[in-house]
Scaffold this motif. Structure first.
Motif, short mmCIF file in Angstrom:
data_model
loop_
_atom_site.label_atom_id
_atom_site.label_comp_id
_atom_site.label_asym_id
_atom_site.label_seq_id
_atom_site.Cartn_x
_atom_site.Cartn_y
_atom_site.Cartn_z
N LYS A 47 0.83 -1.21 0.00
CA LYS A 47 0.00 0.00 0.00
C LYS A 47 0.86 1.26 0.00
O LYS A 47 0.50 2.28 -0.58
CB LYS A 47 -0.93 -0.01 1.22
N MET A 48 2.01 1.16 0.65
CA MET A 48 2.92 2.31 0.68
C MET A 48 3.39 2.64 -0.75
O MET A 48 3.44 3.80 -1.15
CB MET A 48 4.11 1.94 1.58
N LEU A 49 3.72 1.60 -1.50
CA LEU A 49 4.21 1.82 -2.87
C LEU A 49 3.17 2.53 -3.74
O LEU A 49 3.53 3.32 -4.61
CB LEU A 49 4.62 0.48 -3.51
N GLU A 50 1.89 2.29 -3.45
CA GLU A 50 0.84 2.97 -4.23
C GLU A 50 0.88 4.49 -4.00
O GLU A 50 0.36 5.25 -4.81
CB GLU A 50 -0.56 2.45 -3.82
N GLN A 51 1.47 4.91 -2.89
CA GLN A 51 1.46 6.35 -2.54
C GLN A 51 2.77 7.05 -2.91
O GLN A 51 2.98 8.21 -2.53
CB GLN A 51 1.21 6.52 -1.03
#
Ligand code: G3H
Length: 481
Positions: free
Chosen positions: A78-82
């Motif tokens: 989820k961090m990579l999506e941001q």
């Protein structure tokens, strides 16, 4: 406590170091705002962390290591999506260049993966049984309780996470307060924390640190204080804890790292490394070289080449290609740096490079100041900005004595080609600081190396494996054979 709350109370404006022209000249651009939470919200967050830990009986501290790792792996996804949003905010909130902002994000993701790998190793080692004198012992690593994490403005994502992530992975519950500059970039990641971890494991607090953090410390319910910031703040926070003898502190604090250029140094190499060491991210790194000692026989040559390279640095907006000098986030910093330069000039030093020290809006053009001497602010104070004090020496004992008598002890860089002489310096120096760099700038990475300091520079050790140790205790389950 796993809830996203709407906020209708007072807020603080986040002003970018990037200035735009307003009716009264350059003005810091408004990036957004964050809630000025009060003691009440801070204590609610603390209650949530304490309840989730539940004296070590909570879901998180008793969860298997592999399940905790699975939660963290979901978080990384989820961090990579941001990434794009966080990188943009790094540029706007702290003026970090696009390249360095991307590096900060990527380095943080790598750090989390490395920490997961290190935890797997620790867990494997822990599941080996030790049999001695009729007793079978399982040696484990267990959490410590509630951890309060505070990172610095210069690496608001990376350094906050270098404490937050190992603290979570070890089974602790955490409260974290983003730094004053570099707050908003944490917003896009909150939803990931909320959905990947059980309620109450990660709690974020806003508001002015000077208001809410003392309340948390005075509650006596914080088990570990971790701060990357100033020695003065760390000292005063520790004293606020009613049972400070029971508080574990993991701290990375002030530093005034010295570069030492010996008479036989490869000057081109020394210039290249000192450029990186002193002026990367405008000198705003705790690991920066903050004073250069140069042997008098090579001082002119070094200063000429170093100043030439400093003059080539390109100032500009963080997103512009090839930019190396960017606006400074701390509003008082340009004045402080100007005062340091003026004081040195009044005592006989001069700015050696073209335009050094000129202030335009929130930019300060890098300045090489020579000869700096005892009594000047630049000699002992941690300037944390683009001003490079240079001191000539005749006898190597002078810089060595400077390091021995300093209050700080983080790193040193030595430049020279006489390997025997350098070898003879390693032990005396590494017993004063925590890292000796040979013909290389001072820096924290690779992040798998232990990162700490002596004297007022640190307490405990960070990095991958060491941080997992810092946020845990070795425990034993012993059974009669
Ligand atoms: O500001 C302190 C950081 O730990 C420095 O890290 O050496 O990777 O820039 P760095």
């Amino acid at each position: 406590n796993g809830e996203m709350r709407a906020w209708d109370g007072p807020t603080t404006d986040v002003l970018s170091p990037v200035c735009l022209t307003g009716p009264n000249g350059p003005e810091r651009k408004l990036v957004g705002s964050y809630p000025v939470t009060t003691d009440r919200e801070a204590l609610e967050a603390l209650d949530a962390a304490v309840a989730a830990y539940d004296n070590g009986r909570g879901e998180w501290p008793t969860m298997s290591v592999s399940d905790r790792i699975a939660c963290m792996e979901r978080f990384i996804g989820k961090m990579l999506e941001q990434k794009t949003t966080v990188v943009n905010l790094l540029m706007w909130e702290i003026g970090k260049t696009l390249g360095d902002s991307i590096k900060e994000f990527d380095r943080t993701v790598t750090y989390i993966y490395d920490t997961i790998d290190a935890l797997k190793d620790i867990d494997r080692a822990g599941s080996r049984f030790k049999i001695e004198e009729g007793i079978i012992g399982q040696i484990r690593r267990s959490p410590l309780g509630v951890v309060l994490c505070m990172g610095p403005f210069n690496y608001p994502l990376n350094e906050t996470y270098t404490t937050l992530i190992p603290a979570i992975l070890m089974g602790n519950t955490v409260l974290f307060k983003p730094p004053k500059h570099g707050t908003l970039l944490h917003y896009p990641l909150l939803e990931a924390f909320r959905t990947c971890f059980p309620k109450g494991v990660v709690n974020t607090i806003y508001g002015r640190g000077a208001n809410v953090v003392p309340t948390l410390m005075q509650s006596g319910r914080i088990n570990v204080l971790t701060l990357i910031g100033s020695s003065r703040v760390a000292d005063s926070l520790k004293k606020m804890h009613p049972k400070s003898n029971r508080l574990r502190a993991v701290l990375s604090l002030d530093a005034k790292n010295a570069g030492i250029i010996l008479p036989d140094a490869d000057i081109e190499l020394a210039v290249k490394e000192c450029m990186l060491g002193t002026l990367s991210f405008n000198g705003q790194r705790c690991t920066a070289i903050k004073i250069i000692w140069v042997h008098r026989s090579v001082a002119d040559q070094f200063l000429r080449r170093f100043s030439e390279e400093v003059n080539k640095l390109k100032p500009g907006m963080p997103w512009e290609p090839g930019v190396q000098i960017t606006p400074l986030p701390e509003p008082q910093k340009p004045q402080y740096l100007t005062d340091c330069i003026r004081e040195a000039e009044a005592q006989g030093a001069a700015v050696m490079n073209k335009g050094g020290g000129v202030v335009e809006a929130s930019f300060v053009m890098p300045a090489v100041v020579y000869p700096v001497q005892k009594g000047m602010k630049l000699y002992r104070e941690e300037q944390f900005g683009p001003v490079v004090p240079v001191v000539p020496f005749d006898d190597l004992e002078e810089p060595i004595d400077y390091i021995i008598t300093a209050d700080h002890g983080q790193q040193v860089s030595i430049f020279g080609t006489d390997t025997e002489q350098i070898a003879s310096l390693i032990d005396p120096l590494v017993n004063q600081v925590s890292r000796v760099n040979i013909n290389a700038q001072c820096q924290r990475g690779p992040d798998t190396f232990p990162f700490t300091g002596r004297k007022d520079s640190a307490e405990g050790t960070l990095s991958v494996e060491d941080a997992l140790r810092a946020f845990s205790i070795r425990t034993v389950v012993a059974t009669k054979n």
